[in-house]
Design a protein around this motif. Structure first.
Motif: not given
Length: 164
Positions: A5-7, A68-69, A152-154, A157-161
């Motif tokens: 999903f993150l990819s 947002l990203r 928003g979901i990404a 889910l991704d702590p680096t963002l």
């Protein structure tokens, strides 16, 4: 599943970034050409003005998921300075569930009948002699809504963002 999903979200972000950059370049070039033609040669083209308007519309609406990203959205949080470190992620989760998904989901859902009609008639220019393809520009709005939900979901889910 999560990494897949993150990819996909990273891939969509790259496409969004490219579209924003292209729209910015087209907008800059079109406005520059409009100014030079109008003030230098006392002439103009409605299609060129429509192109500038279309580029501006695409740039503005696709800038939302882009920002947002990257954590560039505006926050009004008075209490966050006094809260524990995990407060930011909890606030993001609450905002995603209570605001981002419902608002952008409603935006997409409410826009679909108008978009379907626009595609059915292949909506063209409003002005005589204007640039056609309004239905393509109208398609960007629900696409941006879906991208907002996915990004928003990404972000959650991704702590680096960083969303803080």
């Amino acid at each position: 599943m999560r990494s897949g999903f993150l990819s996909v979200c990273r891939w969509l972000d790259r496409i969004t970034t490219g579209l924003c950059a292209t729209a910015c370049a087209v907008l800059t070039g079109a406005v520059l050409a409009i100014v030079i033609l109008r003030f230098g040669f006392d002439t103009g083209f409605i299609r060129l003005q429509n192109l500038a308007g279309y580029a501006f519309a695409v740039l503005m609406i696709l800038s939302l998921p882009y920002c947002l990203r990257r954590g560039g959205h505006v926050r009004v949080e008075v209490f966050s300075e006094r809260m524990p470190a995990g407060y930011g992620r909890a606030a993001d989760l609450a905002a995603l569930v209570m605001f981002l998904i419902p608002v952008f989901g409603l935006m997409v859902w409410a826009w679909l009948p108008d978009l379907a009609y626009s595609w059915k008639i292949l909506e063209g220019a409003i002005e005589t002699g204007g640039l056609g393809g309004v239905f393509l520009i109208k398609t960007v709005l629900p696409v941006a809504g879906v991208l907002m939900i996915l990004q928003g979901i990404a972000v959650l889910l991704d702590p680096t963002l960083t969303a803080e």
